[in-house]
Design a protein around this motif. Structure first.
Motif, PDB file in Angstrom:
ATOM      1  N   PRO A   1      52.051  30.677  42.839  1.00 17.66           N
ATOM      2  CA  PRO A   1      52.168  29.234  43.068  1.00 17.66           C
ATOM      3  C   PRO A   1      51.656  28.789  44.438  1.00 17.66           C
ATOM      4  O   PRO A   1      50.979  27.769  44.543  1.00 17.66           O
ATOM      5  N   PHE A   2      51.967  29.540  45.482  1.00 20.85           N
ATOM      6  CA  PHE A   2      51.612  29.056  46.809  1.00 20.85           C
ATOM      7  C   PHE A   2      50.103  29.142  47.043  1.00 20.85           C
ATOM      8  O   PHE A   2      49.491  28.219  47.588  1.00 20.85           O
ATOM      9  N   LEU A   3      49.528  30.256  46.608  1.00 21.98           N
ATOM     10  CA  LEU A   3      48.074  30.401  46.740  1.00 21.98           C
ATOM     11  C   LEU A   3      47.379  29.266  45.990  1.00 21.98           C
ATOM     12  O   LEU A   3      46.441  28.641  46.488  1.00 21.98           O
ATOM     13  N   ALA A   4      47.875  29.000  44.777  1.00 23.26           N
ATOM     14  CA  ALA A   4      47.273  27.940  43.976  1.00 23.26           C
ATOM     15  C   ALA A   4      47.459  26.592  44.657  1.00 23.26           C
ATOM     16  O   ALA A   4      46.556  25.750  44.647  1.00 23.26           O
ATOM     17  N   ALA A   5      48.621  26.395  45.266  1.00 25.05           N
ATOM     18  CA  ALA A   5      48.854  25.119  45.938  1.00 25.05           C
ATOM     19  C   ALA A   5      47.865  24.929  47.078  1.00 25.05           C
ATOM     20  O   ALA A   5      47.321  23.835  47.270  1.00 25.05           O
ATOM     21  N   MET A   6      47.601  26.016  47.810  1.00 22.08           N
ATOM     22  CA  MET A   6      46.650  25.898  48.913  1.00 22.08           C
ATOM     23  C   MET A   6      45.250  25.600  48.372  1.00 22.08           C
ATOM     24  O   MET A   6      44.528  24.751  48.901  1.00 22.08           O
ATOM     25  N   MET A   7      44.869  26.295  47.297  1.00 22.21           N
ATOM     26  CA  MET A   7      43.557  26.051  46.703  1.00 22.21           C
ATOM     27  C   MET A   7      43.458  24.601  46.241  1.00 22.21           C
ATOM     28  O   MET A   7      42.442  23.933  46.453  1.00 22.21           O
ATOM     29  N   ALA A   8      44.534  24.118  45.610  1.00 19.89           N
ATOM     30  CA  ALA A   8      44.524  22.729  45.145  1.00 19.89           C
ATOM     31  C   ALA A   8      44.322  21.790  46.326  1.00 19.89           C
ATOM     32  O   ALA A   8      43.561  20.816  46.249  1.00 19.89           O
ATOM     33  N   PHE A   9      44.954  22.108  47.424  1.00 22.58           N
ATOM     34  CA  PHE A   9      44.834  21.270  48.612  1.00 22.58           C
ATOM     35  C   PHE A   9      43.399  21.296  49.149  1.00 22.58           C
ATOM     36  O   PHE A   9      42.854  20.268  49.540  1.00 22.58           O
ATOM     37  N   PHE A  10      42.792  22.475  49.147  1.00 23.32           N
ATOM     38  CA  PHE A  10      41.396  22.558  49.595  1.00 23.32           C
ATOM     39  C   PHE A  10      40.496  21.724  48.687  1.00 23.32           C
ATOM     40  O   PHE A  10      39.580  21.044  49.148  1.00 23.32           O
ATOM     41  N   MET A  11      40.767  21.784  47.399  1.00 24.17           N
ATOM     42  CA  MET A  11      39.936  21.032  46.463  1.00 24.17           C
ATOM     43  C   MET A  11      40.103  19.529  46.705  1.00 24.17           C
ATOM     44  O   MET A  11      39.133  18.773  46.677  1.00 24.17           O
TER      45      MET A  11
END
Lengths: 503, 516
Positions: free
Chosen positions: A387-397
């Motif tokens: 979840p956290f890695l994905a959240a960071m990726m989502a934020f970058f996007m």
């Protein structure tokens, strides 16, 4: 011809860059004595050198001095730019350390290449003379050719290196040709002196104007190639896809920063008054650059939509972002907008560096040893498994899209602002419309990570400490820049590269 | 350090709750997560009520103001404060949010989709962003909050929505972003010319003539700026013909998402028209008012018409929103104090009654897993309490005198009739919408609740749980309160709207002079 005394060279102004270049030469030798299983030590040394250069650069931030008899200038513009490329290089090394070992392509020279290229970028941002720009351009590019092909077992990487090298050589040739024409028209390669000469030529209506326009065009072609704008972008997707991922990340931010710095400096310092009639309000190159920017944004974003590989998608996205940054250069063509566009470009570069390196860090985390794992489909279910890695990726996007409260928004906001101020409203409108297109493919990553159900969620293979650090650093920076942009803008102070700061 | 104003405290309370949620464990502390989220929406509500008590309704200017630098070099600041209209919108938000959160306690979406913590975090993030939209007075910060509301709503629809949730979520995101990003250009232009992004300062400069936006016809600089803002707001409302994202988003959203979407999010659009279009571009507003109002009237009739044809209850309610918000747009662009006050009140009314309708549909769906009217019939016999509540909410939605909907629609029609910029036909056509509303609402009520309880599955539906009853209590109180005693509600915004219209009068007056 007299040889100037060492004192007259005022080397002090250029010390951070000189230090980096000299240290790298030593690093090549030191590396010979580091056993191949301890190559991380080379990386630590490289990181240390970058750190020293970074601090040194901060200490000498607002010096406004010149070195090498006016060929090299240290002002807040180059100070900020050095900061951007040094951050980019540090994050790249963090990304590379475990990755290279994992992929079995660890060479000590790799780190020296990164440093040489970084030194090239620093010289590029400070270059105040066409010859220096050319040397810096080569210093920046040649290590990148090698780095792109460093995974020589893989034919794709080789193709990437060769392609980049051959096309890069052409671009360099264009640059030299352009510089020669400008020299022919003005009799100097020093940018402020060119400015004076251009003023005379425009006022007297001399025929030399044609050489100037042709020279400017060739320089736009050459630097446009380096920063990958349409129609000089053809190499980008293949090179980005084939090169090892950290190299791709480095090329997409570092080479871009260097290229844009030189482009903006040539245009704003040397050629701002290049007009066909001396009464024209905007420089003759403004429309050309604006059209290139518009084409770049449109093509980059539209082609990115159809990509299935994330590295290729990010390659097209980086083309699109080059278009946004180019908006700032175009805006600089109107009198009085130079400061706003300089500021916009620098902040955009900083935001893009963090965001894009963060995104590439996540890509590296997912990339498998055989090179698979970089399809956009491979992100399905990441929101569940990490979840956290994905959240960071989502934020970058979201930051790449330019959604508010992210660093990307601040960059876009400043660039669009400069463009509106310059009266290029149509360009700003194209900018915002293409931002909406871009939302489609950035958001698709988020859709894959969170909204699609799967039985077998994304595998994470490369989440090693250093990559993690790089991701966290980027994430924090994107968040902080988005919420408190005043931090970066204050550092920027009155960053300007107008003539006043050069004399 | 300047002390915090009450506005800032209210704005950031949901963020405090969100931060606490971050540290709770999803698996072990499910109850704590729910109650923390609910608790903070209640605390925010209490804070907004305290704001209301501190609010001086005789003062038309901004109150409880706080201002701190954000990007001083560009003239951007964190600038919050409320006037009568924002005050009511903040209240609407803080009333709807606890209801939406409480209604999520009893749903079954988490059994399949999980991620209960993320869900409540998005709810609080959404509340923060929506309050932000209503209280900030700086154009850039407004834009930031405006865009941030997209993100949690996108996820609420996309993760916890129905079958077609991904399609609906992406459509929602792209559609609204496309509109709002043009607003950014207009904002940049306005702020660049005025040298500041603070709305009160821009207005002061416009009044003193220090800054002006050229207006010399329907297509001039000011008109383009007006349209830049208007299109963003019109998509959000949504005004016909920009409404096509709404039915998809509503149908796919989870119940609480629909309640918030209808209750608050759509109001951001109409609020924005009042706050920005009418104040900054008065000449263009007067010139374009008939056109926009006409779209509003078309929306009233079209929405009602399409509602009538629906077989899916949620779609019916969604299209009825298009119709109701057409009234609001008509009220605003009548450019009269009555019209704008009626429109503001109608925004609240619509939040209450349509929010209530979505809750009812959601509760039926929880029990029967279908939204088709044909699957029901005679539900009153199985669930008398829900039947009674539904009757009141439906009557409120169609504007029965004595209930809230009537007050709003009546005032809007009065405003439209007394308007100097709109002709009598606007009110005339709009009135037909009132009749049509009665038709489709009664049709739905009759299909679902009346008739024989002939379907076997419907005979043993579980009764309402206490949480389900609790969510309706505040709604019913408000339905009767506004319906019977609307004066207090009008008082809150009276001076604000009067000043707003007074500032526009110079531009309306020439029209009156040349009118036959």
């Amino acid at each position: 011809m007299t040889i100037p005394a060492l004192g007259d060279l005022n080397l002090y102004a250029a010390l951070p860059a000189i230090f980096l270049a000299l240290f790298t030469t030593f690093l090549l030798i030191i590396d010979l004595f580091i056993a191949s299983e301890h190559k991380n030590n080379t990386a630590y040394l490289a990181l240390g050198a970058l750190g020293i250069a970074f601090i040194w650069n901060l200490l000498t931030f607002n010096n406004n001095t010149t070195a090498f008899l006016g060929m090299f200038v240290a002002d807040s513009f180059s100070g900020f730019l050095n900061m951007v490329v040094l951050i980019g290089a540090m994050l790249t090394i963090l990304l590379s350390m475990d990755y290279l070992r994992r992929m079995g392509i660890e060479h000590g020279e790799y780190y020296s290449m990164v440093l040489f290229s970084t030194a090239g970028m620093m010289f590029m941002g400070s270059a105040n003379n066409l010859i220096v720009i050319f040397i810096a351009l080569e210093l920046l590019s040649i290590p990148l050719y090698v780095m792109a092909a460093i995974r020589h077992q893989d034919v794709k990487s080789e193709e990437s290196g060769i392609k980049y090298f051959i096309l890069g050589a052409f671009a360099s040739a264009f640059f030299v040709y352009g510089a020669a024409l400008i020299y022919g028209a003005t009799g100097t390669t020093n940018l402020p002196a060119i400015f004076t000469a251009v003023g005379d030529i425009v006022n007297t209506g001399s025929d030399s104007i044609f050489y100037l326009v042709a020279g400017a065009a060739l320089i736009i072609v050459a630097l446009g190639f380096k920063v990958a704008v349409v129609p000089f972008h053809m190499w980008t997707p293949d090179v980005y896809e084939g090169a090892p991922t950290p190299v791709t990340a480095f090329m997409s931010v570092g080479a871009k920063a260097g290229g844009f710095a030189a482009l903006l400096r040539v245009m704003v310092v040397a050629l701002p008054s290049l007009t066909v009639n001396s009464s024209d309000a905007a420089a003759v190159w403004q429309l050309t650059i604006a059209v290139i920017a518009a084409l770049t944004m449109i093509l980059g974003n539209i082609v990115a939509i159809s990509q299935t590989n994330i590295k290729r998608m990010l390659a097209y996205s980086s083309i699109a972002h080059a278009g946004y940054i180019l908006m700032a250069v175009a805006a600089a063509g109107s009198a009085g907008v130079g400061d706003a566009s300089t500021r916009g470009m620098l902040v955009y570069l900083l935001a893009y560096t963090f965001t894009n390196l963060g995104a590439f860090a996540v890509v590296i985390t997912l990339e498998k040893e055989d090179g698979s794992g970089t399809a956009i489909e491979d992100f399905v279910g990441l929101g569940k498994s990490r979840p956290f890695l994905a959240a960071m990726m989502a934020f970058f996007m979201l930051s790449l899209t330019g959604v508010p409260a992210t660093a990307g928004f601040i960059g876009k906001f400043l660039v669009f602002g400069a463009s509106v101020e310059a009266g290029l409203i149509w360009l700003a409108v194209i900018g915002v419309l293409t931002s909406v297109f871009s939302a489609y493919y950035y958001v698709r990553i988020i859709v894959n990570m969170y909204l699609r159900d799967t039985d077998k969620p994304a595998e994470v293979v490369g989440e090693t400490p250093f990559v993690k650090y790089a991701t966290y650093i980027s994430f924090t920076a994107v968040l902080v820049l988005g919420l408190f942009p005043a931090l970066a803008l204050n550092l920027l102070g009155g960053a300007q590269i107008t003539l006043a700061s050069l004399f | 350090m300047e002390s915090l104003s009450l506005t800032t405290i209210t704005l950031f309370l949901p963020m405090v709750g969100l931060t606490i949620l971050l540290f709770l464990n999803e698996e072990k502390q499910k109850g704590a997560i729910q109650w923390t989220a609910f608790g903070f929406t209640i605390v925010t509500f209490v804070a907004s009520v305290i704001m209301l008590f501190g609010f001086d309704s005789s003062n038309p200017n901004l109150q409880m103001v706080q201002r701190n630098d954000w990007l001083p070099s560009l003239g951007i600041s964190y600038y919050v404060g409320v006037d009568g209209i924002s005050m009511l919108m903040v209240l609407l938000t803080t009333i709807i949010m606890p209801i939406a959160v409480l209604s999520s306690f009893t749903t079954h979406i988490f059994e399949e989709r999980g991620r209960i913590k993320l869900y409540y975090m998005f709810m609080l993030l959404l509340e923060w962003a929506m309050i932000g939209v209503f209280v900030v007075q700086d154009l850039i910060i407004f834009y930031i909050f405006w865009e941030i509301t997209l993100v949690p709503m996108y996820f609420l629809v996309g993760i916890w929505g129905g079958e077609q949730r991904v399609y609906a979520a992406v459509k929602f995101f792209l559609y609204t972003m496309a509109g709002s990003i043009l607003m950014l250009i207009a904002i940049l232009y306005v702020g660049g010319n005025a040298g500041t992004f603070a709305l009160p300062e821009i207005l002061a400069k416009l009044q003193s003539g220090e800054v002006s936006f050229l207006f010399d016809g329907v297509f001039s600089t000011q008109s383009f700026l007006f349209l830049g803002f208007l299109i963003a707001f019109a998509i959000k409302v949504p005004v016909f013909p920009l409404h096509s994202w709404l039915p998809d988003a509503h149908v796919q959203a989870p119940t609480a998402g629909s309640v918030i979407l209808a209750g608050v999010l759509l109001k951001m659009g109409t609020y924005g028209m009042i706050r920005f279009n009418l104040t900054m571009f008065p000449e263009a507003t007067v010139a374009w008012a008939p056109f926009v109002a006409a779209l509003g009237v078309i929306g009233i009739i079209y929405g009602a018409w399409v509602s009538f044809a629906q077989t899916d209850m949620k779609k019916l309610v969604a299209y009825s929103s298009v119709s109701h918000l057409g009234f609001v747009v008509l009220g605003i662009f009548s450019l009269t104090p009555q019209g704008i006050q009626g429109a503001t009140l109608q925004m609240i009314n619509h939040g209450i009654s349509t929010g209530g309708l979505f809750l009812i549909v959601g509760m039926l769906y929880e029990r029967r897993h279908t939204k088709l009217m044909a699957a029901y019939g005679g539900i009153w016999k199985a669930m008398p309490l829900l039947g009674g509540i539904s009757l009141i909410v439906s009557l409120s939605s169609m504007g029965l005198p004595g209930l809230n909907g009537f007050v709003g629609e009546f005032t809007i029609l009065l405003g439209a009739l007394g308007s100097d910029v709109l002709g009598i036909f606007f009110a005339l056509f709009a009135t037909t919408g009132v009749i049509m509303a009665a038709v489709y609402m009664l049709y739905m009520f009759q299909k679902v609740f009346m008739g024989e309880l002939d379907k076997e599955e419907n005979k043993n539906l579980p009764q309402l749980a206490w949480q389900e009853v609790a969510v309706f209590v505040p709604l019913l109180i408000l339905i009767f309160w506004i319906g019977l005693q609307p004066t207090g509600w009008f008082n809150v915004m009276a001076t604000t709207t009067e000043q707003l219209v007074a500032n526009m009068t110079p531009y309306i007056a020439p029209l009156v002079a040349i009118a036959p």
